[in-house]
Motif scaffolding. Structure first.
Motif, short mmCIF file in Angstrom:
data_model
loop_
_atom_site.label_atom_id
_atom_site.label_comp_id
_atom_site.label_asym_id
_atom_site.label_seq_id
_atom_site.Cartn_x
_atom_site.Cartn_y
_atom_site.Cartn_z
N GLU A 266 -34.63 16.37 27.01
CA GLU A 266 -35.50 16.91 28.06
C GLU A 266 -34.68 17.50 29.20
OE1 GLU A 266 -35.84 13.84 26.72
OE2 GLU A 266 -37.75 14.04 25.65
N TRP A 267 -33.60 16.82 29.60
CA TRP A 267 -32.74 17.34 30.67
C TRP A 267 -32.02 18.60 30.22
CZ3 TRP A 267 -33.05 17.29 35.52
CH2 TRP A 267 -33.49 16.18 36.21
N ILE A 268 -31.57 18.62 28.99
CA ILE A 268 -30.88 19.82 28.47
C ILE A 268 -31.83 21.02 28.50
CG2 ILE A 268 -29.85 20.84 26.41
CD1 ILE A 268 -28.68 17.99 25.85
N GLU A 269 -33.10 20.80 28.10
CA GLU A 269 -34.09 21.86 28.14
C GLU A 269 -34.36 22.31 29.57
OE1 GLU A 269 -37.56 20.56 25.98
OE2 GLU A 269 -36.35 20.05 24.23
N GLU A 270 -34.47 21.36 30.49
CA GLU A 270 -34.72 21.68 31.90
C GLU A 270 -33.56 22.48 32.49
OE1 GLU A 270 -36.66 21.71 35.66
OE2 GLU A 270 -37.41 21.22 33.67
N ILE A 271 -32.35 22.08 32.20
CA ILE A 271 -31.18 22.81 32.68
C ILE A 271 -31.18 24.23 32.15
CG2 ILE A 271 -28.65 22.93 32.53
CD1 ILE A 271 -28.74 19.78 32.57
N GLY A 272 -31.49 24.38 30.87
CA GLY A 272 -31.55 25.71 30.28
C GLY A 272 -32.61 26.58 30.94
N GLN A 273 -33.78 26.00 31.20
CA GLN A 273 -34.86 26.74 31.87
C GLN A 273 -34.44 27.16 33.27
OE1 GLN A 273 -37.72 27.96 30.77
NE2 GLN A 273 -38.16 28.80 32.78
N ARG A 274 -33.83 26.26 34.01
CA ARG A 274 -33.39 26.60 35.38
C ARG A 274 -32.30 27.67 35.35
NH1 ARG A 274 -33.62 21.32 39.24
NH2 ARG A 274 -35.67 20.60 38.58
N ARG A 275 -31.41 27.59 34.39
CA ARG A 275 -30.36 28.61 34.26
C ARG A 275 -30.99 29.98 34.01
NH1 ARG A 275 -28.50 30.83 29.95
NH2 ARG A 275 -29.18 29.16 28.58
N ARG A 276 -31.96 30.02 33.11
CA ARG A 276 -32.63 31.28 32.80
C ARG A 276 -33.36 31.83 34.04
NH1 ARG A 276 -33.18 28.35 28.12
NH2 ARG A 276 -35.26 27.56 28.65
N GLU A 277 -33.98 30.96 34.82
CA GLU A 277 -34.67 31.39 36.04
C GLU A 277 -33.69 31.96 37.05
OE1 GLU A 277 -36.68 27.82 37.21
OE2 GLU A 277 -38.41 28.22 35.93
N ILE A 278 -32.53 31.33 37.19
CA ILE A 278 -31.51 31.83 38.13
C ILE A 278 -31.00 33.18 37.65
CG2 ILE A 278 -29.17 31.44 39.00
CD1 ILE A 278 -29.86 28.41 38.96
#
Length: 95
Positions: A41-53
């Motif tokens: 879940e954290w890995i997915e969240e980090i990936g999503q935040r990276r894509r947003e940035i």
């Protein structure tokens, strides 16, 4: 050596200022080459935040700005004089 639960119990009885100092001391002492394991879940969240940035759809703030806001929110004096946190800019804290 004390166990985790007894340390947590003792730490929870500290003032907010001392709890924040303890958190910082523990975070600073964690070896950078041994990050804690992350859940999927954290890995997915980090990936999503990276894509947003990368897409420019969110703004970021420096850790020093977020830290100052959190210290002020809890009425704690920040004894740190200056400098950006070791992790660099992060997403806007959701406090």
């Amino acid at each position: 050596m004390p166990d985790f639960d007894s340390v947590l119990t003792d730490a929870s009885q500290l003032s907010v200022e001392d709890q924040l100092r303890l958190i910082e001391a523990l975070a600073s002492s964690t070896p950078e080459d041994q990050p804690p394991p992350l859940t999927n879940e954290w890995i997915e969240e980090i990936g999503q935040r990276r894509r947003e940035i990368e897409a420019g759809s969110v703004s970021t703030e420096e850790w020093s700005t977020i830290r100052a806001r959190l210290f002020a929110k809890h009425g704690v004096r920040d004894e740190r004089t200056s400098g950006e946190g070791a992790r660099g800019p992060i997403l806007n804290a959701r406090d």
